[in-house]
Design an enzyme around this catalytic site. Structure first.
Site, PDB file in Angstrom:
ATOM      1  N   HIS A   1      77.684 -17.592  -5.736  1.00  0.00           N
ATOM      2  CA  HIS A   1      77.765 -18.042  -4.342  1.00  0.00           C
ATOM      3  C   HIS A   1      78.890 -17.256  -3.662  1.00  0.00           C
ATOM      4  CE1 HIS A   1      78.201 -21.780  -1.480  1.00  0.00           C
ATOM      5  NE2 HIS A   1      77.411 -20.881  -0.977  1.00  0.00           N
TER       6      HIS A   1
ATOM      7  N   ARG B   1      71.783 -29.812   2.874  1.00  0.00           N
ATOM      8  CA  ARG B   1      71.379 -29.983   1.484  1.00  0.00           C
ATOM      9  C   ARG B   1      71.677 -31.403   1.033  1.00  0.00           C
ATOM     10  NH1 ARG B   1      74.459 -28.142  -1.660  1.00  0.00           N
ATOM     11  NH2 ARG B   1      76.042 -27.231  -0.309  1.00  0.00           N
TER      12      ARG B   1
ATOM     13  N   ARG C   1      72.696 -24.519  12.314  1.00  0.00           N
ATOM     14  CA  ARG C   1      72.697 -23.167  11.740  1.00  0.00           C
ATOM     15  C   ARG C   1      71.962 -22.158  12.616  1.00  0.00           C
ATOM     16  NH1 ARG C   1      75.190 -22.392   6.294  1.00  0.00           N
ATOM     17  NH2 ARG C   1      75.967 -24.491   5.895  1.00  0.00           N
TER      18      ARG C   1
ATOM     19  N   LYS D   1      69.185 -21.050  -2.310  1.00  0.00           N
ATOM     20  CA  LYS D   1      69.983 -21.705  -3.346  1.00  0.00           C
ATOM     21  C   LYS D   1      69.166 -21.995  -4.609  1.00  0.00           C
ATOM     22  CE  LYS D   1      73.317 -21.176  -0.778  1.00  0.00           C
ATOM     23  NZ  LYS D   1      74.415 -21.835  -0.158  1.00  0.00           N
TER      24      LYS D   1
ATOM     25  N   CYS E   1      83.075 -22.953   4.034  1.00  0.00           N
ATOM     26  CA  CYS E   1      84.503 -22.675   3.835  1.00  0.00           C
ATOM     27  C   CYS E   1      84.867 -21.235   4.176  1.00  0.00           C
ATOM     28  CB  CYS E   1      84.924 -23.006   2.416  1.00  0.00           C
ATOM     29  SG  CYS E   1      84.942 -24.770   2.083  1.00  0.00           S
TER      30      CYS E   1
ATOM     31  N   TYR F   1      64.581 -28.351   5.627  1.00  0.00           N
ATOM     32  CA  TYR F   1      65.779 -27.676   6.134  1.00  0.00           C
ATOM     33  C   TYR F   1      66.531 -26.859   5.089  1.00  0.00           C
ATOM     34  CZ  TYR F   1      69.887 -27.116   9.165  1.00  0.00           C
ATOM     35  OH  TYR F   1      70.900 -26.608   9.952  1.00  0.00           O
TER      36      TYR F   1
ATOM     37  N   GLY G   1      68.731 -24.915   2.492  1.00  0.00           N
ATOM     38  CA  GLY G   1      68.653 -24.720   1.050  1.00  0.00           C
ATOM     39  C   GLY G   1      67.655 -25.629   0.348  1.00  0.00           C
TER      40      GLY G   1
ATOM     41  N   GLY H   1      90.129 -13.149  11.839  1.00  0.00           N
ATOM     42  CA  GLY H   1      90.475 -11.724  11.780  1.00  0.00           C
ATOM     43  C   GLY H   1      91.805 -11.453  11.091  1.00  0.00           C
ATOM     44  N   GLU H   2      92.729 -12.423  11.196  1.00  0.00           N
ATOM     45  CA  GLU H   2      94.060 -12.223  10.575  1.00  0.00           C
ATOM     46  C   GLU H   2      93.962 -12.208   9.047  1.00  0.00           C
ATOM     47  OE1 GLU H   2      96.147 -11.152  12.437  1.00  0.00           O
ATOM     48  OE2 GLU H   2      96.151 -12.175  14.383  1.00  0.00           O
TER      49      GLU H   2
ATOM     50  N   ASN I   1      76.440 -29.258  10.860  1.00  0.00           N
ATOM     51  CA  ASN I   1      75.844 -28.250   9.973  1.00  0.00           C
ATOM     52  C   ASN I   1      74.697 -27.512  10.675  1.00  0.00           C
ATOM     53  OD1 ASN I   1      75.634 -26.881   7.392  1.00  0.00           O
ATOM     54  ND2 ASN I   1      73.799 -28.101   6.989  1.00  0.00           N
TER      55      ASN I   1
ATOM     56  N   LYS J   1      82.748 -18.045   4.187  1.00  0.00           N
ATOM     57  CA  LYS J   1      82.163 -16.799   3.673  1.00  0.00           C
ATOM     58  C   LYS J   1      81.613 -15.936   4.809  1.00  0.00           C
ATOM     59  CE  LYS J   1      79.429 -18.831   0.761  1.00  0.00           C
ATOM     60  NZ  LYS J   1      79.963 -20.170   1.012  1.00  0.00           N
ATOM     61  N   THR J   2      80.786 -16.537   5.687  1.00  0.00           N
ATOM     62  CA  THR J   2      80.202 -15.754   6.773  1.00  0.00           C
ATOM     63  C   THR J   2      81.317 -15.130   7.612  1.00  0.00           C
ATOM     64  OG1 THR J   2      78.298 -17.205   6.813  1.00  0.00           O
ATOM     65  CG2 THR J   2      78.647 -15.847   8.762  1.00  0.00           C
TER      66      THR J   2
ATOM     67  N   ASP K   1      76.548 -14.822   1.600  1.00  0.00           N
ATOM     68  CA  ASP K   1      76.373 -16.085   0.868  1.00  0.00           C
ATOM     69  C   ASP K   1      76.145 -15.925  -0.634  1.00  0.00           C
ATOM     70  OD1 ASP K   1      76.316 -18.979   1.285  1.00  0.00           O
ATOM     71  OD2 ASP K   1      74.206 -18.906   0.714  1.00  0.00           O
TER      72      ASP K   1
ATOM     73  N   SER L   1      80.508 -24.214   0.301  1.00  0.00           N
ATOM     74  CA  SER L   1      79.738 -24.251   1.539  1.00  0.00           C
ATOM     75  C   SER L   1      80.636 -24.594   2.728  1.00  0.00           C
ATOM     76  CB  SER L   1      78.635 -25.303   1.424  1.00  0.00           C
ATOM     77  OG  SER L   1      77.800 -24.974   0.345  1.00  0.00           O
TER      78      SER L   1
HETATM   79  P1  GTP Z   1      77.835 -21.676   3.919  1.00  0.00           P
HETATM   80  O1  GTP Z   1      76.871 -20.933   4.761  1.00  0.00           O
HETATM   81  O2  GTP Z   1      77.657 -23.166   4.002  1.00  0.00           O
HETATM   82  O3  GTP Z   1      77.853 -21.230   2.491  1.00  0.00           O
HETATM   83  O4  GTP Z   1      79.290 -21.508   4.597  1.00  0.00           O
HETATM   84  P2  GTP Z   1      80.336 -20.288   4.708  1.00  0.00           P
HETATM   85  O5  GTP Z   1      81.196 -20.280   3.493  1.00  0.00           O
HETATM   86  O6  GTP Z   1      79.648 -19.027   5.069  1.00  0.00           O
HETATM   87  O7  GTP Z   1      81.294 -20.777   5.909  1.00  0.00           O
HETATM   88  P3  GTP Z   1      81.502 -20.192   7.382  1.00  0.00           P
HETATM   89  O8  GTP Z   1      82.044 -18.799   7.408  1.00  0.00           O
HETATM   90  O9  GTP Z   1      80.273 -20.416   8.154  1.00  0.00           O
HETATM   91  O10 GTP Z   1      82.672 -21.151   7.921  1.00  0.00           O
HETATM   92  C1  GTP Z   1      82.516 -22.529   8.031  1.00  0.00           C
HETATM   93  C2  GTP Z   1      83.564 -23.122   8.934  1.00  0.00           C
HETATM   94  O11 GTP Z   1      84.872 -22.713   8.545  1.00  0.00           O
HETATM   95  C3  GTP Z   1      83.385 -22.701  10.382  1.00  0.00           C
HETATM   96  O12 GTP Z   1      83.524 -23.835  11.204  1.00  0.00           O
HETATM   97  C4  GTP Z   1      84.499 -21.725  10.607  1.00  0.00           C
HETATM   98  O13 GTP Z   1      84.903 -21.707  11.945  1.00  0.00           O
HETATM   99  C5  GTP Z   1      85.596 -22.188   9.653  1.00  0.00           C
HETATM  100  N1  GTP Z   1      86.422 -21.046   9.192  1.00  0.00           N
HETATM  101  C6  GTP Z   1      85.975 -19.882   8.687  1.00  0.00           C
HETATM  102  N2  GTP Z   1      86.984 -19.029   8.392  1.00  0.00           N
HETATM  103  C7  GTP Z   1      88.121 -19.680   8.727  1.00  0.00           C
HETATM  104  C8  GTP Z   1      89.520 -19.332   8.652  1.00  0.00           C
HETATM  105  O14 GTP Z   1      89.912 -18.241   8.237  1.00  0.00           O
HETATM  106  N3  GTP Z   1      90.408 -20.287   9.066  1.00  0.00           N
HETATM  107  C9  GTP Z   1      89.996 -21.497   9.531  1.00  0.00           C
HETATM  108  N4  GTP Z   1      90.925 -22.381   9.902  1.00  0.00           N
HETATM  109  N5  GTP Z   1      88.698 -21.863   9.629  1.00  0.00           N
HETATM  110  C10 GTP Z   1      87.765 -20.965   9.232  1.00  0.00           C
HETATM  111  C1  SPV Z   2      75.379 -23.784   1.698  1.00  0.00           C
HETATM  112  O1  SPV Z   2      75.321 -25.028   1.786  1.00  0.00           O
HETATM  113  O2  SPV Z   2      76.167 -23.222   0.894  1.00  0.00           O
HETATM  114  C2  SPV Z   2      74.555 -22.930   2.569  1.00  0.00           C
HETATM  115  C3  SPV Z   2      73.571 -23.594   3.427  1.00  0.00           C
HETATM  116  O3  SPV Z   2      74.655 -21.717   2.532  1.00  0.00           O
HETATM  117  S1  SPV Z   2      72.101 -23.962   2.607  1.00  0.00           S
HETATM  118  O4  SPV Z   2      71.213 -22.805   2.706  1.00  0.00           O
HETATM  119  O5  SPV Z   2      71.502 -25.112   3.302  1.00  0.00           O
HETATM  120  O6  SPV Z   2      72.353 -24.251   1.230  1.00  0.00           O
HETATM  121 MN    MN Z   3      76.326 -21.109   1.032  1.00  0.00          MN
END
Ligand code: GTP
Ligand code: SPV
Ligand code: MN
Length: 595
Positions: free
Chosen positions: A239, A69, A378, A219, A263, A210, A212, A505-506, A376, A265-266, A286, A261
């Site tokens: 979000h 984005r 995906r 978004k 941080c 690409y 968002g 997982g923890e 980034n 969520k997935t 998301d 983003s």
């Molecule tokens: P968007 O799709 O951009 O909105 O991102 P998201 O919030 O879904 O983030 P996602 O779960 O894809 O995690 C992004 C990065 O953070 C990845 O590189 C993960 O490996 C890392 N990450 C996720 N959960 C943890 C955690 O609990 N601890 C640590 N240290 N890293 C984490």
């Molecule tokens: C984000 O940036 O929070 C995403 C990826 O989920 S995008 O769809 O490109 O906005």
């Molecule tokens: Mn997002």
């Protein structure tokens, strides 16, 4: 085909402007999808992955300028700058439309103009909305088919007289007679536009293909435009991931969580608990749309139908459910490609096969300082194929939310978990979330700390101060004990450069604590910043974390918090009279508590 006059006129109007070679109304069928994928493979835009290793999956590489984005080119075109607020880029709607019409004119020459009807949210749900996107990118079409409920069914829901959110998109690369196409058509960064028109609820996007920027249901619609709809109609577009969590007794609750983003969520949405007897199921990773139900509780749907997830560090050990979700029927963008047409990325869990190509299509050099997969990069996969998907993701009513989590990437200051004392305090916590910037956005300094209220800084379609007020106001619409409890979490605290908390997982240990707090178990004590777990309240059995590290992860450092308060006061100033007085009061309480 449709009998919806509004839609027919609109398509004709844009056909005149874009001057495409032809028009294709998307039905969303398997056959249509395969035809588009086949033609992208034939033209070299897509690579079909090894059928044995990744059945029915495809690989794409974008242009260097088109990997995330772009907030500097994202505009909220409200009537006045005040309506867009201090956290958005504002442009005058009429001026912006004039400017964009110049570049839109003839922008689809030599290309197909696709018309994609789609539903954000389960088909026919009264919480869902219909959009129609026009695009000249076949890449966008195959992605929107996974990410939304796209095609004839959405058109049927729209019906003859239904209204839709109009979404216009062009990559901005017309082809003159005989001109050869490039692999990833787009415009340079400074010529891209991602525009929202909150007053007329329109989206105009140009120059990027690409994520968002281009999958406009995500978004642009489900957050920027939907946040405005939510403000007008009394609900929330956020979000946030949504997960279901079941305790060993079989009791189930739903939790929503807002992190900026990239941080986590997935990862949290798909987590496999490490503590025995607990289960987590995924509703969304998301975006959440939340409205009050007749029971006075907040009910959430996931408006999306797929995952557009960060690839690097996804492995069978960090996120097994994500890893298993992307073994077939998956689209990969900007990862590495192995000699036998499989994909590879940093953190996949095994060495990169010799002779692999990086995301820029160069032979990957293990000793290079550049990664093989773009940070980034995906995956795009249907939500239904995640092993942890909760069947309720397609439930028209959604699920009732018991807790809302806010979090970000914070190396210091913010403890592993703490709880708001009440709704307004929770809104204050959401409003001051800070996070270190990640690679999900182009042009900002990675790692730098910025305020990202509610993880909505890039996604709120109106004045963020008014958005805070909207949250405060909603808290008065129901009985207090029906509102979700609000928590702040931080998986990213560091000591001497290493994570204090193992994460992934923890994190189930923290979720279990939150679950029990939602049952009002007496396991929390007061602290100056909110309620924190009583000693021993978080199950750390079998966890490889020393007691000292656990203490550091939970520590509330007076000095750090004083600095935090100063940062927050400064941040609040930018909202002027739009800042709800309740937030100032809540902040003052924390300040007094810290004395
Ligand atoms: P968007 O799709 O951009 O909105 O991102 P998201 O919030 O879904 O983030 P996602 O779960 O894809 O995690 C992004 C990065 O953070 C990845 O590189 C993960 O490996 C890392 N990450 C996720 N959960 C943890 C955690 O609990 N601890 C640590 N240290 N890293 C984490
Ligand atoms: C984000 O940036 O929070 C995403 C990826 O989920 S995008 O769809 O490109 O906005
Ligand atoms: Mn997002």
């Amino acid at each position: 085909m449709t009998k919806n006059i509004e839609l027919i006129n609109w398509v004709n109007h844009w056909k005149e402007i874009f001057q495409p070679k032809n028009i294709h109304w998307c039905d969303g069928s398997e056959e249509e999808n395969q035809n588009i994928l086949d033609s992208m493979v034939a033209s070299g835009v897509a690579i079909k992955l090894n059928e044995e290793k990744k059945p029915n999956s495809y690989y794409f590489q974008t242009d260097d300028s088109d990997v995330a984005r772009i907030e500097s080119r994202t505009f909220i075109c409200s009537e006045t700058p005040e309506k867009a607020g201090p956290t958005n880029n504002w442009e005058d709607p009429n001026k912006m439309k004039q400017e964009m019409l110049k570049v839109y004119k003839g922008a689809m020459k030599g290309r197909t103009m696709y018309v994609m009807p789609f539903s954000m949210g389960p088909l026919g749900s009264d919480k869902s909305y219909i959009g129609v996107q026009i695009t000249d990118s076949p890449y966008v079409v195959v992605h929107m088919r996974i990410m939304t409920r796209m095609g004839t069914k959405a058109l049927e829901v729209l019906g003859e007289n239904g209204h839709f959110i109009p979404c216009i998109h062009s990559v901005g690369y017309p082809l003159e007679e005989g001109q050869k196409d490039v692999k990833w058509p787009c415009r340079p960064i400074e010529e891209k536009y991602i525009c929202q028109f909150p007053q007329t609820k329109e989206i105009w996007s140009y120059g990027s293909g690409y994520g968002g920027n281009a999958l406009l249901g995500k978004k642009c619609f489900a957050l920027r435009i939907a946040s405005v709809l939510g403000k007008e109609e009394g609900w929330l577009a956020e979000h946030m991931l949504i997960l279901g969590i079941t305790n060993p007794k079989g009791e189930k609750k739903y939790i929503a969580a807002a992190f900026p983003s990239a941080c986590g969520k997935t990862n949290l949405a798909m987590l496999i608990p490490t503590i025995p007897g607990w289960k987590v199921e995924t509703i969304g990773d998301d975006i959440a749309w939340m409205k009050f139900g007749q029971d006075g509780r907040l009910w959430a749907i996931n408006p999306e139908n797929g995952f557009f997830g960060v690839v690097p560090q996804t492995s069978i050990s960090t996120n097994p459910n994500a890893y298993l979700s992307i073994q077939h029927n998956t689209l990969f963008t900007n990862v590495g490609l192995t000699p036998d047409n499989d994909v590879w990325w940093e953190g996949i869990g095994y060495e990169c096969p010799e002779g692999s190509l990086d995301w820029k299509n160069r032979v990957y050099d293990k000793n290079s300082s550049e990664p093989c997969a773009q940070s980034n990069s995906r995956f795009t996969a249907p939500i239904a194929q995640c092993p942890a998907t909760d069947p309720a993701y397609d439930e028209t009513n959604g699920v009732p939310i018991s807790a809302i989590l806010f979090g970000g990437r914070r190396q210091t200051t913010v403890p592993l978990v703490y709880e708001a004392k009440n709704w307004n305090h929770g809104v204050m916590i959401g409003s001051v979330i800070g996070s270190e910037i990640t690679s999900a956005v182009i042009g900002l300094k990675e790692g730098e700390l910025r305020h990202d209220p509610f993880a909505m800084k890039p996604f709120c379609g109106y004045n963020m101060g008014d958005y805070f007020q909207h949250w405060i106001d909603l808290g008065k619409k129901t009985e207090q004990d029906k509102l979700p409890k609000i928590f702040c979490v931080n998986w990213f605290r560091k000591d001497n450069g290493k994570w204090l908390w193992p994460g992934y997982g923890e994190n189930s240990r923290v979720l279990a604590y939150i679950f029990d707090r939602c049952n009002n178990e007496d396991i929390a004590i007061d602290s100056p910043i909110g309620k924190i777990p009583k000693p021993g309240a978080i199950n750390i059995e079998g966890l490889k974390v020393s007691e000292q590290d656990m203490e550091k992860a939970m520590k509330i450092d007076k000095k750090e918090w004083e600095t935090e308060i100063i940062r927050t006061e400064k941040f609040y100033e930018i909202f002027g009279s739009h800042l709800p007085k309740e937030l100032r009061e809540e902040l003052q309480t924390i300040k007094d508590n810290l004395k």
